[in-house]
Enzyme design. Sequence first.
Site, PDB file in Angstrom:
ATOM      1  N   GLY A  14      54.595  32.384  30.731  1.00  0.00           N
ATOM      2  CA  GLY A  14      54.782  31.048  30.154  1.00  0.00           C
ATOM      3  C   GLY A  14      55.692  31.126  28.941  1.00  0.00           C
ATOM      4  NE  ARG A  75      53.027  31.238  34.884  1.00  0.00           N
ATOM      5  CZ  ARG A  75      52.582  31.502  33.654  1.00  0.00           C
ATOM      6  NH1 ARG A  75      52.366  32.750  33.303  1.00  0.00           N
ATOM      7  NH2 ARG A  75      52.371  30.540  32.790  1.00  0.00           N
ATOM      8  CG  ASP A 106      47.389  38.556  29.532  1.00  0.00           C
ATOM      9  OD1 ASP A 106      48.263  37.677  29.675  1.00  0.00           O
ATOM     10  OD2 ASP A 106      46.233  38.427  29.974  1.00  0.00           O
ATOM     11  CB  THR A 129      51.516  34.239  25.198  1.00  0.00           C
ATOM     12  OG1 THR A 129      50.531  33.342  25.745  1.00  0.00           O
ATOM     13  CG2 THR A 129      50.779  35.304  24.404  1.00  0.00           C
ATOM     14  CG  ASP A 131      47.455  31.430  26.660  1.00  0.00           C
ATOM     15  OD1 ASP A 131      47.515  30.220  26.448  1.00  0.00           O
ATOM     16  OD2 ASP A 131      47.567  31.927  27.796  1.00  0.00           O
ATOM     17  CG  ASP A 133      45.985  35.777  25.981  1.00  0.00           C
ATOM     18  OD1 ASP A 133      47.125  35.961  25.508  1.00  0.00           O
ATOM     19  OD2 ASP A 133      45.795  35.556  27.180  1.00  0.00           O
ATOM     20  NE  ARG A 175      46.555  31.502  33.126  1.00  0.00           N
ATOM     21  CZ  ARG A 175      47.741  31.930  33.487  1.00  0.00           C
ATOM     22  NH1 ARG A 175      48.149  31.745  34.717  1.00  0.00           N
ATOM     23  NH2 ARG A 175      48.531  32.543  32.640  1.00  0.00           N
ATOM     24  NE  ARG A 259      54.449  27.135  29.073  1.00  0.00           N
ATOM     25  CZ  ARG A 259      54.053  27.381  30.326  1.00  0.00           C
ATOM     26  NH1 ARG A 259      52.804  27.768  30.558  1.00  0.00           N
ATOM     27  NH2 ARG A 259      54.868  27.256  31.312  1.00  0.00           N
TER      28      ARG A 259
END
Length: 326
Positions: A14, A75, A106, A129, A131, A133, A175, A259
Amino acid sequence: MKKLNKIGVLTSGGDAPGMNAAIRAVVRKCFYEKIEIVGVVKGYQGLIDDNIRLLDPSSVSGILKEGGTILKSARSKDFRTKEGRGKAYINILKHGIDALIVIGGDGTFTGANIFGEEFNIPVVGIPGTIDNDLYGTDLTIGYDTALNTVVEAVDKIRDTATAHSRLFFIEVMGRDAGFIALSAGVASGAEVVLLPEKPTSYDELKGFLEKQYSYQKESSIVLVAEGENMGSTLDIANRVNEEHPEYDARVTILGHLQRGGSPTVVDRILASELGVAAVDALLEGQNSIMVGMVKDEIEYVPFIKAIKNKKNVNSRLLNLISVLSG
Ligand SMILES: Nc1ncnc2c1ncn2[C@@H]1O[C@H](COP(=O)(O)OP(=O)(O)OP(=O)(O)O)[C@@H](O)[C@H]1O
Ligand SMILES: O=P(O)(O)OC[C@H]1O[C@](O)(CO)[C@@H](O)[C@@H]1O
Ligand SMILES: [Mg+2]
């Protein structure tokens, strides 16, 4: 250590605001160090399809403030196969690329780790990202901008929620991670947050909402991370409306607007620092690591740690939500 004559850079997964600032930093630092730099278009798929072009300082003029990524992102299913990665390596040899810098999350680092081991090519990652994460960096590039976007949107929804004394369920991205929901929840005064890291039962949620209603609050906001455990946000809201029509619940899914947009100052500075650090890491002979920023210091974090170690949600922030929602 083999001399570094040419580096390839790509963005993958993303997109995130600040990826352009990171590309700019990598390109300008390479120019400064007299290293040739090529950009791979569309992430790993571009490596497989030989979509590779030369970059110079002027190719990154004016992009520091732009959202998205000038290198485009993807992706790539093909890169998950050995055959696809083999094609990518042939193109790396064809262009004389000595090392790769990958900007992504990741998944991107998982692919990089496998590729680096299979073909013995140095790869360094930059965390990009929304996220947040990834273990081993306090912030990922794009997270701060996404948070600001979410908080601006929630503030606006709060106005209409209050005008109609309504309950709103607002779904945000994440997600597998609730960092956006939690931090934006604290910053926007959300009454409840639902996170994948902290499963909540429907009865618990109902209990929170009944408590809020008993306080005769003007409005209530539930921030829902898309990966939370109870199923779709719409289904949760429908069930709540059936059992409590008096809440007059509504749903907003913020989606991909999170985003986009011009990166914040925090993301621009982080991306500039990590872009330069990634080139430094390669010059020092580092391999299969992510460059992270921890307490304002650059850290080299092995890919395997960045991916596998769990970055915990901040329990202090979680506690704030319940203390301050009264
Ligand atoms: N196990 C794997 N083997 C090879 N390549 C992989 C693997 N996992 C991910 N990749 C590659 O990395 C790409 C990006 O991964 P992914 O789509 O999970 O996004 P990400 O980097 O985690 O970013 P974000 O979560 O912000 O969207 C994948 O599309 C794929 O090409
Ligand atoms: O629609 P796409 O591009 O598959 O991305 C959606 C996912 O990407 C992320 O935004 C991360 O970039 C996740 O939080 C989200 O689930
Ligand atoms: Mg990811």
